[in-house]
Write a protein that holds these residues in place. Structure first.
Motif, short mmCIF file in Angstrom:
data_model
loop_
_atom_site.label_atom_id
_atom_site.label_comp_id
_atom_site.label_asym_id
_atom_site.label_seq_id
_atom_site.Cartn_x
_atom_site.Cartn_y
_atom_site.Cartn_z
N GLU A 71 26.94 36.61 46.07
CA GLU A 71 28.03 36.80 47.03
C GLU A 71 29.27 36.01 46.57
N TRP A 72 29.05 34.77 46.14
CA TRP A 72 30.15 33.94 45.63
C TRP A 72 30.81 34.63 44.42
N GLY A 73 29.97 35.22 43.55
CA GLY A 73 30.48 35.88 42.35
C GLY A 73 31.45 37.01 42.66
N GLU A 74 31.17 37.76 43.71
CA GLU A 74 32.08 38.84 44.12
C GLU A 74 33.43 38.26 44.55
N ARG A 75 33.39 37.18 45.31
CA ARG A 75 34.64 36.53 45.75
C ARG A 75 35.38 35.93 44.54
N TYR A 76 34.62 35.41 43.59
CA TYR A 76 35.21 34.86 42.37
C TYR A 76 35.98 35.96 41.62
N LEU A 77 35.36 37.12 41.46
CA LEU A 77 36.03 38.23 40.78
C LEU A 77 37.25 38.70 41.58
N ASP A 78 37.17 38.63 42.90
CA ASP A 78 38.32 39.02 43.75
C ASP A 78 39.52 38.11 43.52
N SER A 79 39.30 36.90 43.00
CA SER A 79 40.41 35.95 42.81
C SER A 79 41.37 36.38 41.70
N ASP A 80 40.96 37.34 40.89
CA ASP A 80 41.81 37.87 39.81
C ASP A 80 41.82 39.39 39.96
N SER A 83 40.27 41.38 37.14
CA SER A 83 38.98 40.95 36.62
C SER A 83 38.02 42.10 36.32
N ARG A 84 37.97 43.08 37.20
CA ARG A 84 37.00 44.17 37.03
C ARG A 84 37.46 45.20 36.01
N GLY A 85 38.69 45.11 35.54
CA GLY A 85 39.20 46.02 34.52
C GLY A 85 38.99 45.50 33.10
N ARG A 86 38.41 44.31 32.97
CA ARG A 86 38.18 43.72 31.63
C ARG A 86 36.78 44.08 31.13
N ASP A 87 36.61 43.97 29.84
CA ASP A 87 35.30 44.16 29.23
C ASP A 87 35.04 42.96 28.32
N PRO A 88 34.21 42.02 28.74
CA PRO A 88 33.38 42.03 29.95
C PRO A 88 34.21 41.68 31.19
N VAL A 89 33.66 42.06 32.33
CA VAL A 89 34.29 41.77 33.62
C VAL A 89 34.35 40.26 33.79
N GLY A 90 35.53 39.74 34.11
CA GLY A 90 35.65 38.29 34.29
C GLY A 90 37.04 37.89 34.72
N VAL A 91 37.15 36.63 35.10
CA VAL A 91 38.40 36.06 35.60
C VAL A 91 39.12 35.36 34.46
N LYS A 92 40.40 35.64 34.33
CA LYS A 92 41.23 34.99 33.31
C LYS A 92 41.65 33.63 33.86
N ILE A 93 41.29 32.57 33.11
CA ILE A 93 41.62 31.22 33.56
C ILE A 93 42.36 30.48 32.46
#
Length: 159
Positions: A71-80, A83-93
């Protein structure tokens, strides 16, 4: 002039300082320079899971259940939003904090603890590999001008 705030010396601008999982300076290693790092990196949800569990001793339960983490991971991805348009999916920090750690561990801490004249609290987790007891002791002692110092180590915790 009436109504204007008085200018205070820089040494009086901080009433107290609380450091949560701080990084301490370590002696330089053979005059090595810290490696260069890009300005940004992408951190996946799985990267975060590894980070959450890496310092937990093998015989102990994780500090966060996998179900709560998902659940936390979904909110983490929502912060960017991207995020879901990257390969791999992730947050740019930004890698600035990581670079600061590398510099500190090569002998170059970003500030001088000896200049701090306010009360200081160091808050850290028992299982935090980034601020072990030796580093916390060095940092505690380095705040030599602080009138009150506390080192709080939270049992069974990662910070």
């Amino acid at each position: 002039m009436p109504g204007l705030p008085l200018r205070r010396p820089a040494s009086q601008l901080v009433d107290r300082l609380v450091l949560f999982a701080p990084i301490a300076r370590r002696p330089p290693r053979r005059y090595e320079k810290p490696p260069a790092a890009p300005a940004w990196r992408v951190v996946t949800v799985e990267d975060q899971w590894v980070r959450f569990v890496e310092d937990v001793p093998p015989h102990e339960q994780p500090v966060l259940s996998r179900a709560h983490f998902e659940e936390w991971g979904e909110r983490y991805l929502d912060s960017d939003p991207e995020s879901r348009g990257r390969d791999p999916v992730g947050v740019k920090i930004p890698t600035g904090p990581f670079t600061d750690i590398l510099h500190a561990w090569h002998g170059d801490l970003a500030y001088d603890p000896a200049l701090v004249r306010a009360p200081v609290a160091i808050i850290r987790g028992e299982w935090d590999g980034l601020i072990p007891d030796e580093d916390a002791r060095w940092l505690f002692d380095a705040f030599a001008a602080s009138p009150i110092k506390r080192d709080v180590k939270i049992n069974r915790a990662r910070t």
